[in-house]
Write an enzyme that holds these catalytic residues in place. Structure first.
Site, PDB file in Angstrom:
ATOM      1  N   LYS A   1      -6.275   2.479   4.214  1.00  0.00           N
ATOM      2  CA  LYS A   1      -4.906   2.629   4.725  1.00  0.00           C
ATOM      3  C   LYS A   1      -4.794   3.577   5.911  1.00  0.00           C
ATOM      4  CE  LYS A   1      -3.242   2.251  -0.047  1.00  0.00           C
ATOM      5  NZ  LYS A   1      -2.423   2.894  -1.086  1.00  0.00           N
TER       6      LYS A   1
ATOM      7  N   GLY B   1       0.820  -1.211   0.000  1.00  0.00           N
ATOM      8  CA  GLY B   1       0.000   0.000   0.000  1.00  0.00           C
ATOM      9  C   GLY B   1       0.848   1.252   0.000  1.00  0.00           C
ATOM     10  N   THR B   2       0.431   2.233  -0.751  1.00  0.00           N
ATOM     11  CA  THR B   2       1.002   3.574  -0.788  1.00  0.00           C
ATOM     12  C   THR B   2      -0.164   4.502  -1.079  1.00  0.00           C
ATOM     13  OG1 THR B   2       1.370   3.402  -3.153  1.00  0.00           O
ATOM     14  CG2 THR B   2       3.191   2.735  -1.777  1.00  0.00           C
ATOM     15  N   THR B   3      -0.141   5.723  -1.031  1.00  0.00           N
ATOM     16  CA  THR B   3       0.739   6.700  -0.452  1.00  0.00           C
ATOM     17  C   THR B   3      -0.028   7.365   0.699  1.00  0.00           C
ATOM     18  OG1 THR B   3       1.805   7.125  -2.594  1.00  0.00           O
ATOM     19  CG2 THR B   3       1.896   8.894  -0.955  1.00  0.00           C
TER      20      THR B   3
ATOM     21  N   ASP C   1      -4.419   7.212  -0.246  1.00  0.00           N
ATOM     22  CA  ASP C   1      -5.107   6.740  -1.443  1.00  0.00           C
ATOM     23  C   ASP C   1      -5.664   5.346  -1.186  1.00  0.00           C
ATOM     24  OD1 ASP C   1      -2.513   5.403  -1.630  1.00  0.00           O
ATOM     25  OD2 ASP C   1      -3.161   4.836  -3.646  1.00  0.00           O
TER      26      ASP C   1
END
EC number: 3.4.25.1
Length: 281
Positions: free
Chosen positions: A86, A53-55, A70
């Site tokens: 997230k 997972g990002t950001t 995101d």
């Protein structure tokens, strides 16, 4: 560890032995294999493929802090999930956003939530925001073995400091090293692009509405250049998770609020696809 209530109805001695107010210390002493960082992984000759997972981005404003992320998780060049969450509340006055190996990160967040709740029940008081940041640092450090095999977790922690009466942001590295960020911060593969956007838009006198718009704008810019970061998905109605923490506590913006911010940014981009500079040429 489970209590066996079928025989005598009594709790095991471990539950009744005085000790630390840390739930992690309790597990480390009585059942260490339940901690994520204590698990033994099978031998492997390469990096383990798992959804990442990002950001995550955050910014302060007078009276609080905004933490947002995101919704995209990737596994190599594949989009593993489009609507992953997230950003999570840690307790009433703090939140944590996860970047890195998604499964381990979510598990670490749940353990962190339990750690803070356990401390409050045992001690009858909440940890200071500084103390919460230190507890999270210890958890990340315990995951170093897995991080060396490619299963790293690098969260962003933010909260409202009731003692100092302001929002604060803490960033981490894979070894658990902790740094307090001033004004704004970002982590994850798109962080370099998000940080560049926030550097230009941040002011010390932002309102709450301006701060929420800033973080969504930063995520949009990150998604524009980083394939692992997902921008607002109008067709699927998937928008960034945006949370606000003030003296009133943790609040997550509803889908209607998030979509309104995202749509306003998209409309401005449609009017000026090459940015504000194009209007001057």
């Amino acid at each position: 560890m489970e209590a066996n209530t079928r025989s005598t109805g009594r709790l095991p001695a471990a539950f009744l032995t005085p000790g630390s107010s840390s739930f992690m210390d309790f597990l480390s002493e009585h059942q260490p294999e339940m901690l994520p960082g204590k698990r033994q992984l099978p031998p492997t000759q390469g990096v383990i493929e798992a959804p990442h997972g990002t950001t995550i981005v955050a910014t302060t404003f007078p009276g609080g802090v905004v933490l947002a992320g995101d919704r995209r998780a990737t596994m190599g060049n594949v989009i593993a999930q489009r609507d992953i969450e997230k950003v999570f509340p840690a307790d009433e006055y703090s939140a944590v956003g996860i970047a890195g190996t998604a499964g381990l990160a979510v598990e670490m967040v749940k353990l962190f939530q339990l750690e803070l709740e356990h401390f409050e029940k045992v001690e009858g008081a909440q940890l200071s925001l500084e103390g919460k940041a230190n507890r999270l640092s210890t958890m990340i450090r315990s995951n170093l073995g897995m991080a060396m095999q490619g299963l790293a977790v690098v969260p962003l922690f933010a909260g409202f400091d009731v003692d100092r009466e302001k929002g604060r942001i803490f960033s981490y590295d894979v070894t658990g090293g902790r740094s307090e960020e001033q004004g704004f911060a970002a982590t994850g593969s798109g962080s370099i692009f998000a940080r560049g956007a926030m550097k230009k838009l941040f002011r010390d006198d932002l309102t709450e509405a301006e701060a929420t718009t800033l973080v969504v704008q930063a995520l949009y810019d990150a998604a524009d250049d980083d394939s692992a970061t997902g921008g607002p998905d109008v067709a699927r109605r998937i928008y960034p998770i945006v949370t606000v923490i003030t003296e009133d506590g943790f609040r997550r913006l509803g889908d209607d609020e998030s979509s309104e911010i995202a749509r306003s940014i998209l409309e401005r981009r449609l009017e000026q696809p090459d940015g504000p500079r194009a209007a001057l040429l």
